[in-house]
Design an enzyme around this catalytic site. Sequence first.
Site, PDB file in Angstrom:
ATOM      1  N   HIS A 207       0.798  -1.227   0.000  1.00 57.97           N
ATOM      2  CA  HIS A 207       0.000   0.000   0.000  1.00 57.97           C
ATOM      3  C   HIS A 207       0.829   1.274   0.000  1.00 57.97           C
ATOM      4  O   HIS A 207       0.270   2.363  -0.023  1.00 57.97           O
ATOM      5  CB  HIS A 207      -0.932   0.018   1.214  1.00 57.97           C
TER       6      HIS A 207
HETATM    7  C1  UD1 Z   1      -1.792   5.364   6.185  1.00 59.77           C
HETATM    8  C2  UD1 Z   1      -0.456   5.791   6.780  1.00 59.77           C
HETATM    9  C3  UD1 Z   1       0.566   4.690   6.575  1.00 59.77           C
HETATM   10  C4  UD1 Z   1       0.061   3.364   7.077  1.00 59.77           C
HETATM   11  C5  UD1 Z   1      -1.277   3.059   6.443  1.00 59.77           C
HETATM   12  C6  UD1 Z   1      -1.838   1.756   6.939  1.00 59.77           C
HETATM   13  C7  UD1 Z   1       0.034   8.195   6.719  1.00 59.77           C
HETATM   14  C8  UD1 Z   1       0.869   9.231   6.074  1.00 59.77           C
HETATM   15  N1  UD1 Z   1       0.060   6.982   6.141  1.00 59.77           N
HETATM   16  O1  UD1 Z   1      -1.636   5.249   4.790  1.00 59.77           O
HETATM   17  O2  UD1 Z   1       1.740   5.020   7.267  1.00 59.77           O
HETATM   18  O3  UD1 Z   1       0.998   2.365   6.760  1.00 59.77           O
HETATM   19  O4  UD1 Z   1      -2.186   4.122   6.749  1.00 59.77           O
HETATM   20  O5  UD1 Z   1      -3.071   1.469   6.372  1.00 59.77           O
HETATM   21  O6  UD1 Z   1      -0.600   8.462   7.700  1.00 59.77           O
HETATM   22  N2  UD1 Z   1      -9.242   4.758   2.606  1.00 59.77           N
HETATM   23  C9  UD1 Z   1     -10.443   4.089   2.647  1.00 59.77           C
HETATM   24  N3  UD1 Z   1     -10.929   3.724   3.877  1.00 59.77           N
HETATM   25  C10 UD1 Z   1     -10.271   3.996   5.032  1.00 59.77           C
HETATM   26  C11 UD1 Z   1      -9.063   4.687   4.967  1.00 59.77           C
HETATM   27  C12 UD1 Z   1      -8.552   5.056   3.746  1.00 59.77           C
HETATM   28  O7  UD1 Z   1     -11.052   3.831   1.625  1.00 59.77           O
HETATM   29  O8  UD1 Z   1     -10.775   3.619   6.107  1.00 59.77           O
HETATM   30  C13 UD1 Z   1      -8.681   5.127   1.276  1.00 59.77           C
HETATM   31  C14 UD1 Z   1      -8.979   6.540   0.866  1.00 59.77           C
HETATM   32  O9  UD1 Z   1      -9.180   6.561  -0.504  1.00 59.77           O
HETATM   33  C15 UD1 Z   1      -7.695   7.265   1.197  1.00 59.77           C
HETATM   34  C16 UD1 Z   1      -6.655   6.199   0.952  1.00 59.77           C
HETATM   35  O10 UD1 Z   1      -7.272   4.986   1.329  1.00 59.77           O
HETATM   36  O11 UD1 Z   1      -7.508   8.405   0.424  1.00 59.77           O
HETATM   37  C17 UD1 Z   1      -5.412   6.401   1.748  1.00 59.77           C
HETATM   38  O12 UD1 Z   1      -5.689   6.528   3.145  1.00 59.77           O
HETATM   39  P1  UD1 Z   1      -4.698   7.395   4.082  1.00 59.77           P
HETATM   40  O13 UD1 Z   1      -5.068   7.260   5.508  1.00 59.77           O
HETATM   41  O14 UD1 Z   1      -4.570   8.773   3.536  1.00 59.77           O
HETATM   42  O15 UD1 Z   1      -3.309   6.724   3.835  1.00 59.77           O
HETATM   43  P2  UD1 Z   1      -2.877   5.173   3.831  1.00 59.77           P
HETATM   44  O16 UD1 Z   1      -2.367   4.888   2.492  1.00 59.77           O
HETATM   45  O17 UD1 Z   1      -3.947   4.319   4.407  1.00 59.77           O
END
Ligand code: UD1
Length: 378
Positions: A207
Amino acid sequence: MICDVMCIVGARPNFMKIAPIIEAFRQYRDMRAPLVHTGQHYDRAMRDVMFEQLGIPEPDVDLGVGSGTHAVQTAEIMKRFEPVLDERRPDAVLLVGDVNSTIACALVAAKKDIPVIHVEAGLRSYDRRMPEEINRVLTDQISTLLFTTERGAHANLEREGIDAARIHFVGNVMIDSLRANLSRAVLPEEVFPDAPLTRGYALVTMHRPSNVDDPEILRSMLTVLSRISGELPIIFPVHPRTQNRIDELGLRALIESPRIRLTRPLGYLEMLGAMARARVVLTDSGGIQEETTALGVPCLTLRENTERPITVEQGTNTVVGTQPAVIWREFENTLRTGGKAGRTPELWDGRAAPRIVEAIRDWMRLERRENNQAVNAR
Ligand code: UD1
């Protein structure tokens, strides 16, 4: 006198770290650990299932920030966290890990002169292109108490000018959760009864923006996974970020195969079971490098570096980068040799959280004594 240590969680990798800490606080009647969830992760699979399985109480406050760019997400957490701190005025704020929620809440607390406690301090990949590296460095700089998982972290922190007296090597709270829950792990044959897993499988997670946001890198990663699945069936729980990228770029056909079981993110207990039984794990996650080391399962890390070097030096981890030829070679090598045996690092013994809470109590007592002396001297 009651002491309030406000605990913060935001994203999935925070949940298994906070669970044992909250449990350890519960052992003391004079300590309270109100919980704030920023809402960075919110899907049932990413949030609710983790809370339920890990026995984390419902948060006292849910900031409900959701997704956004780094700036938007970080700023939104800060805006929503500030009034919570103003209203509740805890004695300290405790943060785990390196996600955007970590740095956002640390900044708000530090500027209000509320001591920040950072659990999992001092890890460094020395790769500033990684958003988490920025979060780690900055959070450590403004933390009052820093708890580390491996001894090398101490040297990293001292190099950045952090006073050694504030750093405590306590072990790994994520491994506290692993040990506490391993006997309840849900095995993959229960989750995927129709999958061809009896002769072994590879578990894959991916991811990191560096792997999934660049179309060419993502395409080459999925291609090598498809090749690997010819040797060993794959279980691949797909993170929402990765799912979005695969859909946007129309790459699903590359991994559409009866030998690749694509699923939504697994629960904590399902993931533990899937890791424990895997012949090999391929991942770009930070936490999984540590969990596989604790489980003695070979791990190939799909990144150019790691902020968790102890998993390579002592554990089962090999950093293989993102070149398909190297990933394939190391995968074959692992199948042939059984992979690195490794040993459990020092203090990854399931008792990190009680050590942390004890150290916080000692520090609080000292702080209060010093404050009283200062008042009396006036
Ligand atoms: C975040 C953390 C990363 C961690 C990861 C674990 C930061 C900078 N990154 O990255 O260190 O390893 O979480 O999962 O904080 N989304 C959903 N549902 C959710 C959450 C996210 O659909 O419950 C989707 C959204 O489209 C979002 C994307 O995932 O834009 C990314 O989520 P985000 O929390 O921004 O970053 P991660 O890639 O999950």
